[in-house]
Scaffold this active site. Structure first.
Site, short mmCIF file in Angstrom:
data_model
loop_
_atom_site.label_atom_id
_atom_site.label_comp_id
_atom_site.label_asym_id
_atom_site.label_seq_id
_atom_site.Cartn_x
_atom_site.Cartn_y
_atom_site.Cartn_z
N ASP A 290 -12.98 82.87 -13.20
CA ASP A 290 -11.90 82.51 -14.12
C ASP A 290 -12.50 82.24 -15.50
O ASP A 290 -13.15 81.22 -15.71
CB ASP A 290 -11.25 81.24 -13.55
CG ASP A 290 -10.02 80.81 -14.31
OD1 ASP A 290 -9.52 81.55 -15.15
OD2 ASP A 290 -9.56 79.68 -14.04
N MET B 159 4.78 68.99 -21.10
CA MET B 159 4.38 69.27 -19.70
C MET B 159 3.28 68.33 -19.27
O MET B 159 2.42 67.96 -20.06
CB MET B 159 3.90 70.72 -19.59
CG MET B 159 3.54 71.17 -18.18
SD MET B 159 1.80 70.85 -17.72
CE MET B 159 1.00 72.33 -18.34
N HIS C 67 -3.57 66.47 -17.25
CA HIS C 67 -3.60 65.97 -15.88
C HIS C 67 -3.73 64.45 -15.97
O HIS C 67 -4.38 63.94 -16.87
CB HIS C 67 -4.84 66.46 -15.12
CG HIS C 67 -5.02 67.94 -15.10
ND1 HIS C 67 -5.70 68.62 -16.06
CD2 HIS C 67 -4.63 68.86 -14.18
CE1 HIS C 67 -5.71 69.91 -15.75
NE2 HIS C 67 -5.07 70.08 -14.63
N ASP D 71 -7.05 63.21 -16.94
CA ASP D 71 -7.56 63.50 -18.29
C ASP D 71 -7.39 62.30 -19.21
O ASP D 71 -8.12 62.13 -20.18
CB ASP D 71 -6.78 64.66 -18.92
CG ASP D 71 -6.92 65.97 -18.16
OD1 ASP D 71 -7.93 66.13 -17.45
OD2 ASP D 71 -6.03 66.83 -18.28
N LYS E 86 -2.76 81.24 -8.40
CA LYS E 86 -4.13 81.70 -8.68
C LYS E 86 -4.68 82.27 -7.39
O LYS E 86 -4.46 81.69 -6.32
CB LYS E 86 -4.99 80.53 -9.17
CG LYS E 86 -6.34 80.96 -9.74
CD LYS E 86 -7.17 79.78 -10.27
CE LYS E 86 -8.49 80.27 -10.85
NZ LYS E 86 -9.39 79.16 -11.21
N ASP F 43 -4.06 77.69 -22.04
CA ASP F 43 -4.90 77.09 -20.99
C ASP F 43 -6.19 77.90 -20.95
O ASP F 43 -6.32 78.86 -20.21
CB ASP F 43 -4.17 77.13 -19.65
CG ASP F 43 -4.94 76.33 -18.59
OD1 ASP F 43 -6.01 75.79 -18.92
OD2 ASP F 43 -4.47 76.26 -17.45
N GLU G 55 -0.30 82.25 -15.30
CA GLU G 55 -1.41 82.23 -16.26
C GLU G 55 -1.98 83.64 -16.38
O GLU G 55 -2.29 84.28 -15.37
CB GLU G 55 -2.49 81.26 -15.79
CG GLU G 55 -3.69 81.24 -16.73
CD GLU G 55 -4.63 80.07 -16.50
OE1 GLU G 55 -4.16 78.95 -16.21
OE2 GLU G 55 -5.85 80.28 -16.61
N GLU H 216 1.89 77.04 -10.33
CA GLU H 216 0.95 77.93 -11.01
C GLU H 216 0.10 78.66 -9.98
O GLU H 216 -0.76 78.08 -9.33
CB GLU H 216 0.05 77.10 -11.93
CG GLU H 216 -0.99 77.94 -12.65
CD GLU H 216 -1.78 77.13 -13.65
OE1 GLU H 216 -1.24 76.15 -14.19
OE2 GLU H 216 -2.97 77.45 -13.86
N ASP I 276 1.04 79.98 -19.20
CA ASP I 276 -0.33 79.66 -19.62
C ASP I 276 -0.95 80.90 -20.24
O ASP I 276 -1.20 81.90 -19.55
CB ASP I 276 -1.17 79.23 -18.41
CG ASP I 276 -0.99 77.77 -18.06
OD1 ASP I 276 -0.21 77.07 -18.75
OD2 ASP I 276 -1.62 77.32 -17.09
N HIS J 223 -5.09 84.47 -14.43
CA HIS J 223 -5.02 84.33 -12.97
C HIS J 223 -4.50 85.62 -12.34
O HIS J 223 -5.03 86.07 -11.31
CB HIS J 223 -4.14 83.14 -12.58
CG HIS J 223 -4.76 81.81 -12.89
ND1 HIS J 223 -4.16 80.62 -12.60
CD2 HIS J 223 -5.95 81.48 -13.47
CE1 HIS J 223 -4.94 79.62 -12.98
NE2 HIS J 223 -6.03 80.12 -13.52
N ASP K 274 -10.91 82.08 -18.68
CA ASP K 274 -10.17 81.23 -19.61
C ASP K 274 -10.57 81.50 -21.06
O ASP K 274 -10.83 80.57 -21.84
CB ASP K 274 -10.40 79.74 -19.27
CG ASP K 274 -9.58 79.29 -18.06
OD1 ASP K 274 -8.54 79.89 -17.79
OD2 ASP K 274 -9.99 78.31 -17.41
#
Lengths: 391, 391, 391, 391
Positions: free
Chosen positions: C257, C90, C56, C59, C185, C289, C219, C183, C247, C222, C259
């Protein structure tokens, strides 16, 4: 030399007659398979290496049979068991199919129904004892409600306790040597079922007069229908010394009760479960309570029965390799897993003594301690790789 | 004449400092509100009609404070309570925010962490007693695991029991007059939390040495995160005589812990819950453990605090009207709801006597009995229409 | 000879900077790890065999940085990428952390916020193009609501479409050669997020002016948060020719979530997913991810990064063995799996012709056809045994 | 003056014959009610104020009937409709009860089954047209799988598309004036059903040759079985101009398909749904697809039918009062709800122009903007109080 993956009676694999015998009627569909004669089921399961069969009264003797018809059915069934050498370690009652139980059995608002339910169980308990069953399962599939205000939950629990204690007393009085196992389920067929999880059932048991002879029969898929961790549930039942029986199958999370083949749902969880059962002191039957898929004819039915047992044995082999791998042992130690068995307090340590230990508080460096790495990911990956046969 | 919908202290509405004080940091977002001074919280909640506040140690005194700083913080806080006339009926410990607890507190694999956790609780128990709290809540948010093989669940339950019994003994020895209430939650922040439901907590309590002084603090949303019926859970807790405290809020089913305003989730269930609490003999605090939405500034925070109380009082009014409606009473009787309070067995009825009652089995007409209509839909609709103020 | 289980750039494994760099702050806990310098992340991931990193905007460049600071940050980052030989296939935008987005970004009720969101994305699109990214992901984590009446969903979808089409047009005008991937969710951080599943996102895309350049980035976790079958979702996305990115991670059903590491959730599903991706024509990055567990220090962070890739390669090996096993091929044929690729109608067959085919209706023997056995259990068990390395 | 809460034909309330006619067989229980003659159903529903009935072919004509028997059944049914003055606005096909469809209908691996399914639908489409139905619903309850590797999902979607397009073409060629509506469901009876949500169905439709005549028929409980927001789903369907029909009922989250009375599940969501439908331009039937509880005899069946309609009308009244309340209008404006209908970009605003607007980025004060309070809680509470008739 014996094949470790070939099921044998000493593995204590058992099946409900209603599992392979399920005709595959579902809420939206008519049966896809004809009825199976219990005698054939007994023969086939014996050939596949099973240890025993289990049944609801109505699986062997149709609902409403008189004594004479009943004896006819039982005679054939007993003969088949003897011939095949199969045991009947567990028996249970059908208190859910006939619409008389539509509003409950032990907890029906209608008292006559409750009395009838008791009698139906008593009749079958006599049979269970005669067949040498050690465990009698109670699945209260109709004990519940769809409408909160249509049921007095506390009165329902009073009646549930009354029923279980009365029946326990009956078993003791008759000297039957049977223990009870309550099987929790959160819902289906009722909107909400009482004693929805292993926890609720264990709590309920603690309130019984005869709690010594009552434990639980957890079913993998039933806890997973609430997205609860089944391994944790089984471990807590063992901790209470109440894991009297177990129902193995598979489920894909919160949806209708799928009753998949064991391992065909959450496979990592199945691995950890077998690891727990094999190492954890459970020595009862490994009972499969599943449904062969409706898409299958009888070849698929017997293939699914075999798949349950073979998967269990494969997981047992993998779990054993996992436990004996020195890398795993090192990883467990590094993660502090065995350290949890050390009491938190010293031998005889009092509150006063703990309060005077500066290492426990005044000099405790929380930030430094926070930096400890717990190695849980490494353990998860070691388990996964053992499961995959990749180590 | 007083407005029945205006919150007053006798309604026993309480709020955690951490509720209105939540800064709205979430897993994907920074805080949207500044910190709230506990002194201001006390004042505002008193103005809104609350009865008391509750807190974690770290809500009032920052983690790691020395004794002198701690006393400063407490002094201001006590003064605010006195001025506002608010009570502190419940206190709890934060054993989850600091990363030292990342792998657990009472059940951390690391023994030093477990000892520190005990000391942290003891320090705060002294304060709770001094403030006159009657209940001490234990929410073991970090007691759990993400990886099955990284935790010995039975050892964890041993340590959990050791901790609770040790602390209970401490409270008794000091004569604090405090009872403990365990708060179950299925997951979040841990992948799976031990004692995930009201049932598991009640079962655990039955294994304690000091079980007499330990009950539960169920939270609406926590059971609903497992899609379990909260009204059933609260009723079972009452049945065990273990509903020591309650956390009211809202949730939309199995997802992250939403902590919505009470009633802003499953409204029919909230209605049935208030009906149960008001009629069922629960006389403890009505404690709101919720989070004001992250979209709101302080005007919305205080509006949400008021909304919790007003919704409770509205539901109480509706439930009272429901219970006193003659149509409802007739419908309940017709559905057999009161009949469930009749024991299934006659006074002193033995197994032999039941076996000799042909009405219970031989002459029981299951098909005829099956045709009884139970009127649950009618009751549900009556409840709905009372809830809607439409009767 | 190369180790087939050693990750190499041609495997196209990529990681978000925010994954290994997650400081492990959660809704109830402070960070357990310090921040990670993106430069170090790039070096470490390259050493582990990754192909690229993703990020992002925030980041790499803190929110609100001016142009000069931004250029400083980017310079260091570009140098690290060049040195390590990592790609940036990406890039995405953070439209969720800062509280300015608390009520939405592209669909915020506040128009100024929507305009700011567009500018934030445009700025980062320029960077993405410069770094050679092929895909730009849009995760609308704040596009949603907790309160039904507080959001006009159709207006929100209008604004969502306006934003995506405007940005797509910008990319085309600039000749950036970037495709967009939405994406989905279902919830978290919002109570309900718009475009909650792969299906809703695909449907939305069909309404865009620039639908040709917009696909999805599903994802694993998700979809599983809604207990949907992720393999089905990925297959439908492929069927639409819209699987632009993916993802990979793990999740234990409907809860927050998680992950988890890829494969550390539903392992059988992960097997079927790798089987689909490898055989199904997906040639984009295998993007992880996930979040390293909060219990872990940096050793566990890098172990988890390696675990993702190794698990993928193990599953790829198992899936390849499954597909090339003659028993599997025979079982697939027997189950009719390839038969589904035959059109139902004959070449050019009209309604009139079908109506005149008695085999299709008048002479069709539904009961006989019902007895076909579909062999799904056998296939499931073959998959499981290949997965376990047991064949 | 007419009673606004008395159902009348202009309210367009419709019921499936299979709803009140459900015999209450469930996965664990035999029927609790006898079959209902469709003729009686038509009469009773007309008396209760319904507008029409809907049916599956097999609800009126038993599966496998020859043409002569079929005509007999239809004759009686038509006469009953005429006499009662009920319409048949929707018809559908049963492609799920007979075991011939156990592995699918349009997507069965077996091509013969697929061809039979097409013919079964064609036969019933002719009838639907003759009865003046405007909508033909497709619920693909058997289109799915339990085992990922036993189904080629992309081939299945090819066949699904082939079937729908072929049938659409048939309808167009015959000039039937019927539109199709696909009904999504995530699971049950199959482990996973294709097109599991409204989103997946809308996406699929966008790939059809005849997409102009195909929309969706969302069912409240089906989306809620995945814990998705039904109001959002219905709004997205409206946004696509694809809400061709709707199935109203109730559900308590992710579990088996409960088919409760409308409003007897998530009541706040039902309120927001009625608000959306009434204000949102939906003018099709309000179709109840529910099941009377198995505990009820016929008195409860008809009470439940009435409860669906009365609850809808109550919610309509409450929603109307909510919308016309000046406090609500002020709260909506203050929350910025109408502001979302303003395009984000100015009329004809280009990227270049947006880039040159410093208010959109350079001078945008994110922190100041973050402090806006969005008033969502206030709106939720206003909705709740209107729902409760408390304003």
């Amino acid at each position: 030399m014996t094949d470790p993956l070939a099921p044998r009676p000493e593995h204590k694999f058992t099946f409900g007659l209603w599992t392979v015998g399920w005709q595959a009627r579902d809420p939206f569909g008519d049966p896809s398979r004809p009825a199976l004669d219990p005698v054939e089921t007994v023969q086939r399961l014996a050939e596949l290496g099973a240890y025993g069969v289990t049944f609801h009264d109505d699986d062997v003797v149709p609902f409403g049979s008189g004594d004479r018809d009943r004896e006819e059915h039982l005679k054939r069934f007993r003969a088949a068991l003897d011939e095949a050498g199969l045991r009947v370690p567990m028996v249970t009652t059908n208190l859910f199919t006939h619409p008389v139980f539509k509003e409950g059995a032990f907890t029906a608002n209608d008292r006559d129904v409750r009395r009838f339910a008791l009698r139906k169980v008593m009749r079958n308990l006599d049979l269970a004892a005669e067949l040498g069953a050690e465990t009698y399962v109670f699945w209260g599939g109709r004990e519940g409600a769809e409408v909160d205000v249509a049921k007095d939950v506390r009165a329902a629990l009073d009646r549930y306790r009354e029923a279980i204690d009365f029946l326990a007393s009956y078993v003791k009085d008759r000297g039957y040597g049977i223990r009870f196992a309550l099987e929790p389920k959160p819902n289906e067929p009722r909107g909400d079922i009482f004693l929805p999880t292993v926890g609720h059932a264990l709590a309920f048991i603690s309130m019984l007069e005869h709690e010594d002879m009552v434990g639980v029969n957890p079913e993998v898929g039933h806890e997973q229908m609430s997205n609860l961790n089944f391994v944790h549930a089984a471990a807590q039942a063992l901790w209470h010394d109440k894991l009297f029986h177990i129902d193995l199958n598979g489920q894909h999370g919160p949806k209708f009760d799928q009753d998949l083949v064991f391992g065909h749902g959450d496979l990592l969880s199945a691995f950890a479960l077998v690891d727990l059962l094999e190492a954890g002191g459970y020595d009862g039957p490994r009972h499969f309570d599943y449904k062969p898929l409706r898409t299958e004819a009888f070849d698929g039915v017997w293939a699914s029965a075999a798949a349950n047992m073979r998967t269990y044995l494969l997981l047992k082999e993998r779990a054993s390799a996992f436990r004996s791998d020195p890398d795993v042992q090192e990883a467990l130690a590094s993660a502090g897993v065995p350290e949890l068995s050390l009491p938190t307090l010293g031998d005889g340590e009092t509150a006063a003594r703990l309060l005077s230990d500066p290492a426990a508080f005044e000099n405790f460096d929380a930030d430094a301690k926070s930096r400890r790495s717990h190695g849980a990911t490494r353990l998860d990956q070691l388990a996964l790789e053992h499961l995959l046969g990749a180590r």
